[in-house]
Design an enzyme around this catalytic site. Structure first.
Site, short mmCIF file in Angstrom:
data_model
loop_
_atom_site.label_atom_id
_atom_site.label_comp_id
_atom_site.label_asym_id
_atom_site.label_seq_id
_atom_site.Cartn_x
_atom_site.Cartn_y
_atom_site.Cartn_z
N VAL A 1 -9.29 1.85 13.18
CA VAL A 1 -8.97 1.29 14.96
C VAL A 1 -10.66 2.55 15.22
O VAL A 1 -11.35 1.74 15.86
CB VAL A 1 -8.29 2.64 14.92
CG1 VAL A 1 -8.56 4.35 14.85
CG2 VAL A 1 -8.17 2.65 16.65
N TYR B 1 0.62 -1.35 0.20
CA TYR B 1 -0.05 0.42 -0.22
C TYR B 1 0.98 1.31 0.01
O TYR B 1 0.23 1.80 -0.68
CB TYR B 1 -0.31 -0.07 0.91
CG TYR B 1 -1.99 0.67 1.45
CD1 TYR B 1 -2.61 0.91 0.45
CD2 TYR B 1 -1.93 2.30 2.08
CE1 TYR B 1 -3.97 1.83 0.75
CE2 TYR B 1 -2.76 3.22 1.73
CZ TYR B 1 -3.50 3.47 1.46
OH TYR B 1 -4.54 4.17 1.54
N ASN C 1 -5.68 9.88 8.72
CA ASN C 1 -7.04 9.38 9.00
C ASN C 1 -8.99 9.62 8.97
O ASN C 1 -8.19 11.34 9.08
CB ASN C 1 -7.16 8.49 10.26
CG ASN C 1 -5.72 7.38 10.79
OD1 ASN C 1 -4.74 7.73 10.05
ND2 ASN C 1 -6.14 6.52 10.74
#
Length: 308
Positions: free
Chosen positions: A186, A144, A173
């Site tokens: 998460v 990735y 994120n």
């Protein structure tokens, strides 16, 4: 009205982007191979006559007449991109190659959804766009990380050599409704575990940090970047608020009213210890900064997970 191709359009970010582009009055082609994307994310959009879905894998050439291309095609969570790491690397490399070829032929402006993972486990904190990163090229995340890095390389070479009109953003994120509950990220992990009354799994000692941007803020940044003239990027898009994993776990417990315990598991390989964007360039060039605080965004995300 523009005719816009969104690859990875049935994914978490792609579906929000398709919706916003349609609301602006554009014609949108959603291209997805449905490896991590979901038809349910875009089912409502099918009612709009300006929306169509194309089942296709960007590792194969794409043929369409379009004005703009948003390239969001690539699994973005570690369990998904590590499931078939060779295909992940091909998606970033061949996908960029095929779509840049399409942009060159049609004269379309093309947007690359790159990632903060190009910085690896950073030795500079917080991370400005000028930082070149610290990536393990043979680690389990390299399919990735390095895939996204070579995609950026291809974008800038096509820009220099063929004058292709490019836009590159590095996404930090992001969370919000339509996240896949099984994607292993998460925020979704903690919310799903809390709602089920399961223990919240924190990897390592929980002191590693992340910055969390609500999806609506990120899509605002995408649209501003695509319309900005004479600015290729790369530009960081993310929320500079920084939280430890333990802080996030406690906040999710509070907002869900969960009695779950927090348990610890070994840290996965090459997991970054710090992550926080410098967004000065986005503020200067795009007049963009995130507006949704973490607690408010988590409440909306928790309501979505309750609904499914």
């Amino acid at each position: 009205m523009k005719r816009i191709l969104v690859t990875g359009g049935a994914g978490f970010l792609g579906s929000h982007l398709c919706e916003r582009l349609l609301n602006q009055g554009n014609e949108v082609i959603c291209l997805d191979n449905f490896f991590t994307g979901s038809k349910s994310n875009v089912a409502e959009l099918l009612k709009n006559p300006n929306f169509e879905i194309m089942r296709h894998d960007v590792t194969q050439p794409v043929f369409a007449e379009v004005d703009q291309i948003f390239n969001l095609a690539c699994p973005a969570s570690p369990p998904h991109y590590q499931y078939d790491p060779i295909h992940t690397a091909k998606t970033s490399f061949l996908g960029a190659l095929n779509l840049l070829g399409l942009a060159k032929r049609t004269g379309a402006r093309i947007f690359q959804a790159s990632t903060s993972e190009v910085y690896g486990d950073p030795q500079v904190h917080p991370q400005p766009e000028s930082y070149r990163g610290s990536v393990n090229p043979i680690g389990i995340r390299a399919c990735y990380d390095e895939g996204k890095r070579i995609a950026e390389t291809l974008f800038f070479e096509y820009h220099r050599l063929h004058k292709v009109d490019i836009r590159v953003v590095r996404i930090f994120n992001t969370y919000g409704p339509r996240m896949n509950p099984n994607d292993g990220r998460v925020v979704s992990n903690f919310i799903v575990q809390a709602l089920r009354g399961e223990d919240l799994t924190v990897y390592g000692d929980g002191t590693q940090t992340r910055s969390f941007c609500y999806v609506d803020d990120l899509i605002d940044g995408f649209l501003l970047m695509m319309e900005k003239e004479n600015f290729t990027g790369p530009v960081n898009l993310g929320n500079p608020g920084e939280f430890t994993m333990l802080e996030l776990a406690e906040l999710v417990k509070k907002l869900t009213g969960s009695k779950s315990k927090i348990v610890h598991a070994p840290l996965p390989g090459d997991d970054p210890t710090k992550r926080r964007p410098v967004i000065d360039l986005a503020k200067e060039k795009l007049n963009w900064s995130p507006k949704v605080p973490l607690e408010e965004g988590l409440k909306k995300t928790i309501e979505y997970f309750k609904s499914i």
